[in-house]
Motif scaffolding. Structure first.
Motif, PDB file in Angstrom:
ATOM      1  N   TYR A  65       3.986  -7.384  -4.137  1.00  7.89           N
ATOM      2  CA  TYR A  65       3.041  -6.419  -4.681  1.00  7.89           C
ATOM      3  C   TYR A  65       1.602  -6.895  -4.541  1.00  7.89           C
ATOM      4  CZ  TYR A  65       1.862  -2.373  -7.515  1.00  7.89           C
ATOM      5  OH  TYR A  65       1.386  -1.176  -7.942  1.00  7.89           O
ATOM      6  N   TYR A  66       1.208  -7.199  -3.317  1.00 11.08           N
ATOM      7  CA  TYR A  66      -0.164  -7.577  -2.970  1.00 11.08           C
ATOM      8  C   TYR A  66      -0.606  -8.918  -3.578  1.00 11.08           C
ATOM      9  CZ  TYR A  66      -0.107  -2.550  -2.022  1.00 11.08           C
ATOM     10  OH  TYR A  66       0.226  -1.287  -1.577  1.00 11.08           O
ATOM     11  N   ASP A 113     -12.231   4.033  15.975  1.00 14.48           N
ATOM     12  CA  ASP A 113     -10.787   3.829  16.038  1.00 14.48           C
ATOM     13  C   ASP A 113     -10.364   3.228  17.375  1.00 14.48           C
ATOM     14  OD1 ASP A 113     -11.020   5.866  17.820  1.00 14.48           O
ATOM     15  OD2 ASP A 113      -9.908   7.334  16.671  1.00 14.48           O
ATOM     16  N   GLN A 154     -17.897   4.599  12.357  1.00 12.76           N
ATOM     17  CA  GLN A 154     -16.484   4.933  12.270  1.00 12.76           C
ATOM     18  C   GLN A 154     -15.936   4.754  13.674  1.00 12.76           C
ATOM     19  OE1 GLN A 154     -15.561   9.044  11.469  1.00 12.76           O
ATOM     20  NE2 GLN A 154     -13.791   8.479  10.274  1.00 12.76           N
ATOM     21  N   GLY A 193       3.753   2.999   3.883  1.00 11.53           N
ATOM     22  CA  GLY A 193       3.417   1.630   3.488  1.00 11.53           C
ATOM     23  C   GLY A 193       3.050   1.542   2.015  1.00 11.53           C
ATOM     24  N   LYS A 194       2.218   2.469   1.573  1.00 14.16           N
ATOM     25  CA  LYS A 194       1.770   2.461   0.171  1.00 14.16           C
ATOM     26  C   LYS A 194       2.936   2.759  -0.770  1.00 14.16           C
ATOM     27  CE  LYS A 194      -2.645   1.995   1.159  1.00 14.16           C
ATOM     28  NZ  LYS A 194      -3.409   0.805   0.852  1.00 14.16           N
ATOM     29  N   LYS A 208      -5.084  11.628  18.347  1.00 18.78           N
ATOM     30  CA  LYS A 208      -6.241  11.132  19.094  1.00 18.78           C
ATOM     31  C   LYS A 208      -6.112  11.430  20.585  1.00 18.78           C
ATOM     32  CE  LYS A 208      -7.172   7.885  15.517  1.00 18.78           C
ATOM     33  NZ  LYS A 208      -6.614   6.696  14.871  1.00 18.78           N
ATOM     34  N   PHE A 242     -21.942   5.924  10.787  1.00 20.13           N
ATOM     35  CA  PHE A 242     -21.280   6.194   9.518  1.00 20.13           C
ATOM     36  C   PHE A 242     -22.120   5.691   8.350  1.00 20.13           C
ATOM     37  CE2 PHE A 242     -16.759   6.352   7.620  1.00 20.13           C
ATOM     38  CZ  PHE A 242     -16.728   7.728   7.744  1.00 20.13           C
ATOM     39  N   TYR A 274      -4.525   9.934   1.712  1.00 20.33           N
ATOM     40  CA  TYR A 274      -3.977  10.040   3.066  1.00 20.33           C
ATOM     41  C   TYR A 274      -3.411  11.418   3.368  1.00 20.33           C
ATOM     42  CZ  TYR A 274      -4.372   4.994   3.207  1.00 20.33           C
ATOM     43  OH  TYR A 274      -4.856   3.720   3.186  1.00 20.33           O
ATOM     44  N   ALA A 297       5.486  -0.189  -1.068  1.00 16.20           N
ATOM     45  CA  ALA A 297       5.026  -1.299  -1.916  1.00 16.20           C
ATOM     46  C   ALA A 297       5.312  -0.994  -3.387  1.00 16.20           C
ATOM     47  CB  ALA A 297       3.533  -1.539  -1.700  1.00 16.20           C
ATOM     48  N   GLU A 298       5.118   0.271  -3.780  1.00 13.87           N
ATOM     49  CA  GLU A 298       5.366   0.656  -5.174  1.00 13.87           C
ATOM     50  C   GLU A 298       6.863   0.758  -5.451  1.00 13.87           C
ATOM     51  OE1 GLU A 298       2.872   0.758  -7.210  1.00 13.87           O
ATOM     52  OE2 GLU A 298       1.383   0.575  -5.615  1.00 13.87           O
ATOM     53  N   ILE A 343     -10.621  10.601   5.004  1.00 16.53           N
ATOM     54  CA  ILE A 343     -10.403   9.167   5.171  1.00 16.53           C
ATOM     55  C   ILE A 343     -11.112   8.685   6.408  1.00 16.53           C
ATOM     56  CG2 ILE A 343      -8.185   8.963   3.976  1.00 16.53           C
ATOM     57  CD1 ILE A 343      -7.203   8.888   7.107  1.00 16.53           C
ATOM     58  N   ASP A 344     -11.378   7.409   6.402  1.00 16.22           N
ATOM     59  CA  ASP A 344     -11.981   6.825   7.601  1.00 16.22           C
ATOM     60  C   ASP A 344     -10.864   6.496   8.556  1.00 16.22           C
ATOM     61  OD1 ASP A 344     -13.327   5.432   9.510  1.00 16.22           O
ATOM     62  OD2 ASP A 344     -13.288   3.556   8.383  1.00 16.22           O
ATOM     63  N   GLU A 398       9.280  -0.793  -4.088  1.00 11.93           N
ATOM     64  CA  GLU A 398       9.871  -2.119  -4.204  1.00 11.93           C
ATOM     65  C   GLU A 398       9.720  -2.645  -5.636  1.00 11.93           C
ATOM     66  OE1 GLU A 398       8.853  -4.738  -0.863  1.00 11.93           O
ATOM     67  OE2 GLU A 398       9.007  -6.400  -2.283  1.00 11.93           O
ATOM     68  N   GLN A 399       8.551  -2.405  -6.219  1.00  8.84           N
ATOM     69  CA  GLN A 399       8.312  -2.842  -7.600  1.00  8.84           C
ATOM     70  C   GLN A 399       9.254  -2.150  -8.574  1.00  8.84           C
ATOM     71  OE1 GLN A 399       6.257  -5.409  -8.497  1.00  8.84           O
ATOM     72  NE2 GLN A 399       6.300  -5.562  -6.269  1.00  8.84           N
ATOM     73  N   LEU A 431     -10.261   4.345  20.130  1.00  9.67           N
ATOM     74  CA  LEU A 431      -9.805   5.311  21.124  1.00  9.67           C
ATOM     75  C   LEU A 431     -10.923   6.298  21.469  1.00  9.67           C
ATOM     76  CD1 LEU A 431      -6.269   5.982  19.657  1.00  9.67           C
ATOM     77  CD2 LEU A 431      -6.827   4.606  21.650  1.00  9.67           C
ATOM     78  N   ASP A 439       0.903   5.307   7.033  1.00  9.48           N
ATOM     79  CA  ASP A 439       0.112   4.669   5.966  1.00  9.48           C
ATOM     80  C   ASP A 439       0.707   5.006   4.607  1.00  9.48           C
ATOM     81  OD1 ASP A 439      -1.940   3.539   7.599  1.00  9.48           O
ATOM     82  OD2 ASP A 439      -2.736   5.557   7.875  1.00  9.48           O
ATOM     83  N   ARG A 468      -8.798   1.104  12.034  1.00  8.50           N
ATOM     84  CA  ARG A 468     -10.072   1.429  11.407  1.00  8.50           C
ATOM     85  C   ARG A 468     -10.988   0.228  11.625  1.00  8.50           C
ATOM     86  NH1 ARG A 468      -6.562   2.794   6.749  1.00  8.50           N
ATOM     87  NH2 ARG A 468      -5.679   4.763   7.381  1.00  8.50           N
ATOM     88  N   ASN A 512       1.479   5.445  -9.627  1.00  5.31           N
ATOM     89  CA  ASN A 512       0.864   4.598  -8.601  1.00  5.31           C
ATOM     90  C   ASN A 512       0.989   5.207  -7.213  1.00  5.31           C
ATOM     91  OD1 ASN A 512       0.487   2.887 -10.689  1.00  5.31           O
ATOM     92  ND2 ASN A 512       1.900   1.289  -9.981  1.00  5.31           N
ATOM     93  N   ARG A 525      -4.056  -0.093  11.543  1.00  2.00           N
ATOM     94  CA  ARG A 525      -4.517   1.265  11.238  1.00  2.00           C
ATOM     95  C   ARG A 525      -5.684   1.707  12.104  1.00  2.00           C
ATOM     96  NH1 ARG A 525      -4.390  -1.116   5.970  1.00  2.00           N
ATOM     97  NH2 ARG A 525      -2.196  -1.256   5.440  1.00  2.00           N
ATOM     98  N   ALA A 564      15.347  -9.129  -6.576  1.00  2.00           N
ATOM     99  CA  ALA A 564      14.294  -9.622  -5.671  1.00  2.00           C
ATOM    100  C   ALA A 564      14.534 -11.074  -5.271  1.00  2.00           C
ATOM    101  CB  ALA A 564      12.931  -9.474  -6.340  1.00  2.00           C
ATOM    102  N   VAL A 588       8.540 -14.889  -4.618  1.00  2.00           N
ATOM    103  CA  VAL A 588       9.025 -13.578  -5.059  1.00  2.00           C
ATOM    104  C   VAL A 588       8.289 -13.121  -6.317  1.00  2.00           C
ATOM    105  CG1 VAL A 588      11.073 -12.261  -5.711  1.00  2.00           C
ATOM    106  CG2 VAL A 588      11.265 -14.145  -4.087  1.00  2.00           C
ATOM    107  N   GLU A 595      -1.238   8.158  -6.762  1.00  2.00           N
ATOM    108  CA  GLU A 595      -2.649   7.774  -6.722  1.00  2.00           C
ATOM    109  C   GLU A 595      -3.004   7.067  -5.414  1.00  2.00           C
ATOM    110  OE1 GLU A 595      -3.867   5.526 -10.214  1.00  2.00           O
ATOM    111  OE2 GLU A 595      -5.474   4.683  -8.986  1.00  2.00           O
ATOM    112  N   ARG A 596      -2.128   6.133  -5.007  1.00  2.00           N
ATOM    113  CA  ARG A 596      -2.446   5.321  -3.829  1.00  2.00           C
ATOM    114  C   ARG A 596      -2.355   6.098  -2.520  1.00  2.00           C
ATOM    115  NH1 ARG A 596      -1.166  -0.329  -5.930  1.00  2.00           N
ATOM    116  NH2 ARG A 596      -3.100  -0.518  -7.083  1.00  2.00           N
ATOM    117  N   ASP A 656       3.093  -9.613   0.147  1.00  2.00           N
ATOM    118  CA  ASP A 656       3.961  -9.404  -1.016  1.00  2.00           C
ATOM    119  C   ASP A 656       3.962 -10.650  -1.891  1.00  2.00           C
ATOM    120  OD1 ASP A 656       4.610  -6.863  -0.367  1.00  2.00           O
ATOM    121  OD2 ASP A 656       6.373  -7.417   0.813  1.00  2.00           O
TER     122      ASP A 656
END
Lengths: 290, 447
Positions: free
Chosen positions: A236-237, A39, A37, B410-411, B119, A47, B440, B414-415, B446-447, B417-418, A41, B407, A255, B432, A253, B271, A146, B435-436, A234
């Motif tokens: 949506y991924y 970061d 793990q 961000g999650k 940190k 881990f 956090y 994304a939802e 979390i890592d 926007e949908q 810093l 974070d 990580r 969503n 992030r 969109a 889109v 859940e997502r 985008d």
């Protein structure tokens, strides 16, 4: 030791140093971090395999894995086929063939970021030239980047135009096929398709295999710039690919451990894939000694 | 013997190439040092690096700030690092921290500073502020100080501004459509009525050419409406949120209203239209009537010549609320000369310092005295109704500052926007998003 050997080492040394510092060292650090793990810093903390387990719990990672696989599946065969067809078409010396060869190669030399920005404009759903051109034929073009259904396809399409290198390799390999073979075949009454299937194809097979292996590797990396510049993953991924996920985990992030684990995983999958392809097409006569 | 020879040659080559590389670097830095020492007094100065982002106008303002500071404090040399783009700035900042060479002083939003505090990368300025004879906590708008106060009550950074979300509107389009300008207490209904009257298919070809509203489908745009409707964005408070609260009735109602602006009323581009031309660009080009933004858009909008524009407060729901968009001057804990860094932060947030930066039009000064002066409320500068940003000060709220908040944003975005573009239902969005983001929130591993 012979003189030429010493000279050889001297000439090789910059690359050896470079490879050590820029490839071997970072690769070992990545492998190390994958089990920690980290970061950036504070000090890395052991881990175990947690990173490798937790990355599969992340929906976005799983989606990106699927997207990257889909991208390779679509783009690699199409790119190799495209390069082959163009090489066949432009291998004969004819009037203006030089111009067309340059035209095929040209998109390949455009810097990636500029290329991405150009296509961002081309794919603009309303003002883009692509949909305007489609409208001339009465086709209502999709909102390329889109729509979740077309976004990945759009990225594949833009890559189909950057096949200059494969094209050059195949062009050279076609010119390596002795002309006598064709003449002999023609005397025997072989059709064009027979000539291709029985003469050209077997002789350029090693090059096709080489290109496929190279394109598989390329397809995992080359998605970064368009995803980063054009879509940000985008809609949506739908264009979230492995390199972008890894980049975001690491640099957005912090990580680094998780990102390294993803990197190691990607490397393993890629190695597996290349070995599989190599085994399947072994009969095609590709040989390192050639 | 043979192998050893190869190895030794290899070693020599490596050593030589590394040496020559370091010599090259050394020579290069020597020559710059020499060049610098010619221009500067020979005594040992303290150097403070200061990193900001922004357009050329902002860069110029920071250069002025630095120049003014160095006049008063010739013993401190400020090294201004300017990164044009916001996103690049954040990447650069993160990487500089990771590399162990952060800028001594930098500007950062309250939604993004949490990870650095968690940190131990930010040196709390609270103790310095207590000692200061120039600035005091009560000189600032309380909400801005609150945003940069950590869980233990320490003030971590000095807020530069209390920028907040307002409505920029095109007066010419309002006039043309015969719609009255927004009043200071217009309601959601007034807003929607105006938006519908201003959404037009001007050439009658069946596609909308002028939109009533441009608003980004993001949680920081949605949040004020949730608050105005009596809801909350998160459960458990801003410093230690435990989950999203968007599925509670008041929040959900506001969410539905927000999403309906696009899906039902179509007063916001869909969109495809948004991808064709972004709403902000549509506003600047004069074919979107109202655009939601913080103060950050003002330097750009001041260059608009084609039409008259002004700002209005957010339309009011059951209660008044808007969202803070504040950046602060933070000091890295790795800073060598902390006193010098503080001296600069103190100067930048004194009346003189904040007045210089207010000149860009980009900030709503966090110092009450500067905000209420002509430096900010300059009647000759657009927007005419700048008082709007200050009136909001008393009802501004903040989103969480916890380390994983960005974070979560961000999650959720994304939802959202949908949902906003009609691809998923409100229920799907809530499922969503919950859940997502679950991993956090406080208590989750979390890592």
């Amino acid at each position: 030791m012979k003189y030429y050997q010493r000279d050889l080492w001297v000439m090789l040394s910059p690359y050896l140093v470079g490879t050590l510092l820029l490839v071997a060292l970072p690769a070992s650090v990545t492998l190390y971090l994958a089990f920690h793990q980290y970061d950036a810093l504070s000090k890395p903390v052991w881990f175990g395999t947690t990173n490798f387990i937790s990355m599969f719990r992340d929906d976005v990672f799983v989606i990106s894995l699927r997207n990257s696989a889909m991208f390779a599946l679509l783009s690699v065969p199409l790119r190799v086929l495209g390069a082959l067809l163009l090489a066949l078409l432009l291998s004969q010396r004819r009037r203006g063939v030089g111009f067309y060869r340059v035209a095929v190669y040209l998109p390949t030399i455009i810097p990636d970021v500029a290329y991405a920005l150009i296509w961002l404009w081309i794919f603009n759903p309303v003002y883009g030239p692509l949909n305007k051109a489609l409208a001339v034929f009465g086709i209502d073009g999709p909102a390329w980047l889109v729509n979740r259904e077309t976004a990945l396809l759009a990225i594949v399409i833009m890559f189909l135009f950057q096949i200059g290198e494969g094209f050059i390799v195949l062009l050279a390999s076609l010119q390596g096929v002795p002309h006598d073979y064709y003449e002999a075949a023609q005397v025997d009454g072989a059709s064009a398709w027979q000539r291709f299937r029985l003469i050209t194809f077997p002789l350029i097979r090693p090059w096709l295999v080489l290109l496929m292996l190279r394109d598989i590797i390329l397809s995992t990396q080359s998605t970064f710039t368009p995803a980063f510049i054009m879509t940000g993953g985008d809609p949506y991924y739908a264009t979230m690919f492995l390199p972008l996920v890894i980049y975001e985990e690491a640099y957005d992030r912090f990580r680094f451990g998780l990102a390294s684990a993803m990197m190691v995983f990607m490397f393993l999958v890629l190695t597996g894939l290349l070995m599989m392809v190599y085994l399947v097409v072994r009969g095609w006569g590709y040989d390192d000694e050639q | 013997m043979f192998k050893r020879k190869i190895a030794s040659i290899l070693l020599i080559v490596m050593v030589v190439s590394v040496l020559s590389a370091t010599q090259l670097v050394g020579a290069a830095s020597n020559s710059t040092q020499e060049a610098d020492s010619l221009n500067r007094p020979s005594q040992q100065d303290a150097t403070v690096s200061f990193m900001v982002s922004g357009d050329p106008a902002e860069k110029a303002a920071y250069e002025t700030l630095v120049a003014e500071f160095e006049k008063v404090h010739p013993e401190i040399d400020i090294e201004l690092i300017h990164v044009a783009d916001d996103k690049d700035f954040r990447t650069r900042l993160g990487n500089d921290f990771a590399a162990g060479t952060p800028p001594d002083v930098f500007l950062i939003n309250f939604r993004r500073y949490g990870p650095f505090v968690a940190k131990d990368q930010i040196e709390p300025v609270g103790p310095y502020l207590e000692q200061s004879e120039v600035i005091h906590p009560e000189d600032f708008y309380p909400i801005a100080i609150e945003a940069f106060t950590w869980t233990d009550g320490t003030i971590m950074c000095i807020p530069q501004n209390i920028s907040n979300l307002v409505v920029y509107y095109n007066q010419d389009l309002f006039d043309a459509a015969g719609v009255a300008y927004p009043s200071n207490d217009w309601t959601w209904e007034d807003f929607l009525t105006a938006a519908e009257a201003l959404t037009l298919d001007t050439d009658g070809d069946g596609t909308i050419d002028q939109y009533g509203v441009g608003i980004e489908p993001s949680i920081i745009r949605l949040a004020p409406f949730v608050w105005q409707n009596g809801g909350q964005v998160v459960t458990g408070g801003n410093t230690d949120p435990t989950g999203l609260a968007l599925d509670l009735p008041e929040a959900r109602e506001a969410l539905e209203w927000f999403v309906a602006l696009q899906t039902e009323h179509h007063v916001v581009p869909d969109a495809e239209a948004e991808a064709a031309e972004e709403s902000e660009s549509r506003f600047i080009n004069g074919h979107t009537a109202m655009f939601f933004n913080s103060r950050r858009g003002v330097p750009t909008y001041r260059e608009i010549e084609g039409f008259a524009w002004d700002v209005a407060p957010l339309p009011v729901g059951k209660e008044r609320a808007s969202i803070l968009h504040s950046d602060a001057y933070c000091m890295a804990s790795a800073t060598e000369n902390k006193d010098a860094a503080w001296t600069f932060i103190e100067y930048a947030n004194s009346e003189i310092g904040q007045t210089v930066i207010a000149g860009t039009g980009r900030t709503v000064p966090s110092l009450i005295s500067v905000a209420e002066s002509d430096a900010f409320l300059d009647p000759m500068e657009r927007p005419a109704n700048s008082q709007v940003y200050l009136d909001a000060a008393e009802y501004l709220r903040i989103v969480p500052t916890s380390p994983t908040w960005i974070d979560i944003e961000g999650k959720v975005n994304a939802e959202l926007e949908q949902a906003f573009y009609g691809n998923i239902s409100i229920d799907e969005f809530l499922d969503n998003a919950n859940e997502r983001t679950a991993g956090y929130f406080s208590g989750a591993e979390i890592d």
